[in-house]
Design an enzyme around this catalytic site. Structure first.
Site, mmCIF file in Angstrom:
data_model
loop_
_atom_site.group_PDB
_atom_site.id
_atom_site.type_symbol
_atom_site.label_atom_id
_atom_site.label_comp_id
_atom_site.label_asym_id
_atom_site.label_seq_id
_atom_site.Cartn_x
_atom_site.Cartn_y
_atom_site.Cartn_z
ATOM 1 N N HIS A 48 29.385 26.758 35.301
ATOM 2 C CA HIS A 48 28.034 26.217 35.448
ATOM 3 C C HIS A 48 27.473 25.615 34.166
ATOM 4 O O HIS A 48 26.341 25.132 34.166
ATOM 5 C CB HIS A 48 27.086 27.299 35.964
ATOM 6 C CG HIS A 48 27.388 27.739 37.362
ATOM 7 N ND1 HIS A 48 27.404 26.870 38.436
ATOM 8 C CD2 HIS A 48 27.708 28.965 37.872
ATOM 9 C CE1 HIS A 48 27.707 27.530 39.540
ATOM 10 N NE2 HIS A 48 27.897 28.799 39.223
ATOM 11 N N ARG A 73 35.249 31.774 31.403
ATOM 12 C CA ARG A 73 35.195 31.601 32.849
ATOM 13 C C ARG A 73 35.615 30.169 33.177
ATOM 14 O O ARG A 73 34.966 29.207 32.769
ATOM 15 C CB ARG A 73 33.802 31.866 33.415
ATOM 16 C CG ARG A 73 33.770 31.614 34.925
ATOM 17 C CD ARG A 73 32.595 32.235 35.631
ATOM 18 N NE ARG A 73 31.347 31.535 35.399
ATOM 19 C CZ ARG A 73 30.232 31.768 36.121
ATOM 20 N NH1 ARG A 73 30.237 32.684 37.076
ATOM 21 N NH2 ARG A 73 29.125 31.115 35.847
ATOM 22 N N ASP A 87 46.233 28.488 26.343
ATOM 23 C CA ASP A 87 46.812 27.780 25.196
ATOM 24 C C ASP A 87 45.761 27.499 24.125
ATOM 25 O O ASP A 87 46.085 27.409 22.933
ATOM 26 C CB ASP A 87 47.467 26.471 25.643
ATOM 27 C CG ASP A 87 48.846 26.673 26.272
ATOM 28 O OD1 ASP A 87 49.308 27.837 26.308
ATOM 29 O OD2 ASP A 87 49.439 25.687 26.735
ATOM 30 N N GLU A 152 32.293 37.386 45.075
ATOM 31 C CA GLU A 152 30.890 36.970 45.189
ATOM 32 C C GLU A 152 30.561 36.343 46.534
ATOM 33 O O GLU A 152 29.591 35.595 46.657
ATOM 34 C CB GLU A 152 30.536 36.012 44.045
ATOM 35 C CG GLU A 152 31.544 34.900 43.816
ATOM 36 C CD GLU A 152 31.302 34.157 42.515
ATOM 37 O OE1 GLU A 152 30.189 34.227 41.964
ATOM 38 O OE2 GLU A 152 32.239 33.481 42.058
ATOM 39 N N ASP A 178 25.484 34.640 43.904
ATOM 40 C CA ASP A 178 26.268 34.012 44.974
ATOM 41 C C ASP A 178 26.394 34.936 46.174
ATOM 42 O O ASP A 178 26.289 34.487 47.322
ATOM 43 C CB ASP A 178 27.651 33.641 44.448
ATOM 44 C CG ASP A 178 27.626 32.428 43.542
ATOM 45 O OD1 ASP A 178 27.795 31.305 44.041
ATOM 46 O OD2 ASP A 178 27.421 32.599 42.329
#
Length: 256
Positions: A48, A73, A87, A152, A178
């Site tokens: 987000h 996230r 990585d 969620e 959510d």
């Protein structure tokens, strides 16, 4: 030289409480500031917030000297995205909207090198190995990766017991906004019906030997989730902290 020890993962294994905060500015300087606050963990939000792989890398770099552990996230649970953030040097990955054990198994494989997984073996030129200086990274990386899955939705809650049986899942994070919206409460995670589902889910996660986590943005919810058994709790969002403090200061001193 082995991959760095993931102390956040070790804390979860030991059952230690970990208090964290969300980061949504997508800027390395704010990440560096947040890294001085004393949180156990900080989320670099790729879902987000306006992050890309370069800004994620820059925030990981900004937190390198901080005691706060960075959790990245990803926007979706795609193998190629997980490979990129690993990585870039992430050791803990949070994946949103997980709704089945099969999806969880795919995510575990995305975090591991062959033959146990499908992570591409190309880290020698990346930040994860400090550009080739961590000689035994490929041999030791898998055990230091911490995979956190977000449940969620109603479908995710229905599949929670199956998800919890997947080896390689270190923790499950309940997404209250959510989940409440999917349940028909439009973001009202304090609704008694939603709270009951959250309490049950956190208890099931803990009983399965995984770490239960959640986000709260007010004191009532923070304490409620701790009382429910949340082990890794995010207690705020950096953008909200700035907005609230700035508005309060303006309201205190600006003439009416």
């Amino acid at each position: 030289m082995s991959a760095p020890k993931n102390m956040f993962k070790q804390a979860l294994i030991k059952g230690e409480q970990q208090i964290g905060c969300w980061m949504s500015f997508a800027e390395s300087v704010t990440a560096e500031i947040m890294g001085t606050a004393g949180f156990d963990w900080l989320v670099i939000d790729g879902e987000h917030a306006p992050n890309d792989i370069r800004s994620i890398r820059d925030q990981l770099t900004a937190l390198a000297s901080s005691a706060s552990h960075p959790v990245v996230r990803v926007p979706v649970g795609e193998t190629w995205l997980i490979k990129m953030v690993l990585d870039a040097g992430a050791q803990t990955v949070l994946v949103p909207v997980v709704e089945s054990a099969a999806q969880a198994q795919d995510l575990v494989r995305g975090c591991r090198y062959p033959p146990d997984g499908v992570r591409g073996v190309g880290a020698a030129a990346s930040r994860a190995t400090m550009y080739g200086s961590t000689s035994d990274y490929i041999q030791t990386a898998d055990q230091e990766i911490c995979l956190l899955l977000q449940v969620e939705t109603r479908a995710g809650v229905a599949a929670l017991d199956d998800i919890l049986q997947v080896e390689g899942v270190d923790g499950v994070f309940i997404g209250p906004a959510d989940l409440s919206t999917d349940m028909g409460y439009k973001g009202n995670s304090a609704a008694p019906e939603v709270r009951a589902v959250i309490a049950d889910a956190l208890a099931r996660i803990k009983a399965a030997g995984k770490a239960p986590g959640i986000l709260a943005t007010n004191d009532e919810a923070r304490q409620a989730y701790l009382d429910m058994g949340a082990q890794f709790l995010a207690v705020g969002i950096d953008v909200m902290l700035l907005a609230q403090a700035a508005r309060a200061l303006a309201g205190q001193w600006k003439p009416s």
